[in-house]
Design a protein around this motif. Sequence first.
Motif: not given
Length: 127
Positions: A109-127
Amino acid sequence: LIDYDLLFDRFVETIMASSFGGMIQSFLGGKEAIEPMRESFKEKMSKAFEEMLSKPEMQENITAILQSFDSKIISDKVEVMIDNRLDELTPEMVKKIIQEMIRKHLGWLVIWGGVFGGILGLIASFM
C-alpha cells in the motif's frame, strides 16, 4: 491415541519408587529387568482399554462428557484469555505490533500510494 510406552515408563517409575524398587534393584538389577515386559504390558493395556471403552456405561459417560462441552462456555473462556492478554499490553507494545503489521502486510500500500501520488503530482504540475 494412547501412548503405551509413556504408561509403561510411569508404571516402572512407580514400582521403582515403591518398597519393591529396592528389591528389584538389589536382586534383579534394576529397571532393565522390567524392560522385557514392555510389549506384554502394551498388549494387555490395549486390550484393557478396549474392554473398558466397549462397555455401555463408559460410552454413556463419554457421550455425556462430550455433550457437556458448551460452545458458550468455551467462547467465554477464550474471551477471558484474550481480555487478560490485552490487559498485559502496554502502549509501546501495541505500537510495535501495529508497526510490524504495517511493514509486513501493508508495505504494498505504501509503495503503490507513492507511485500514484507521484503520478498525480506530476499531472498536477502540468496543470
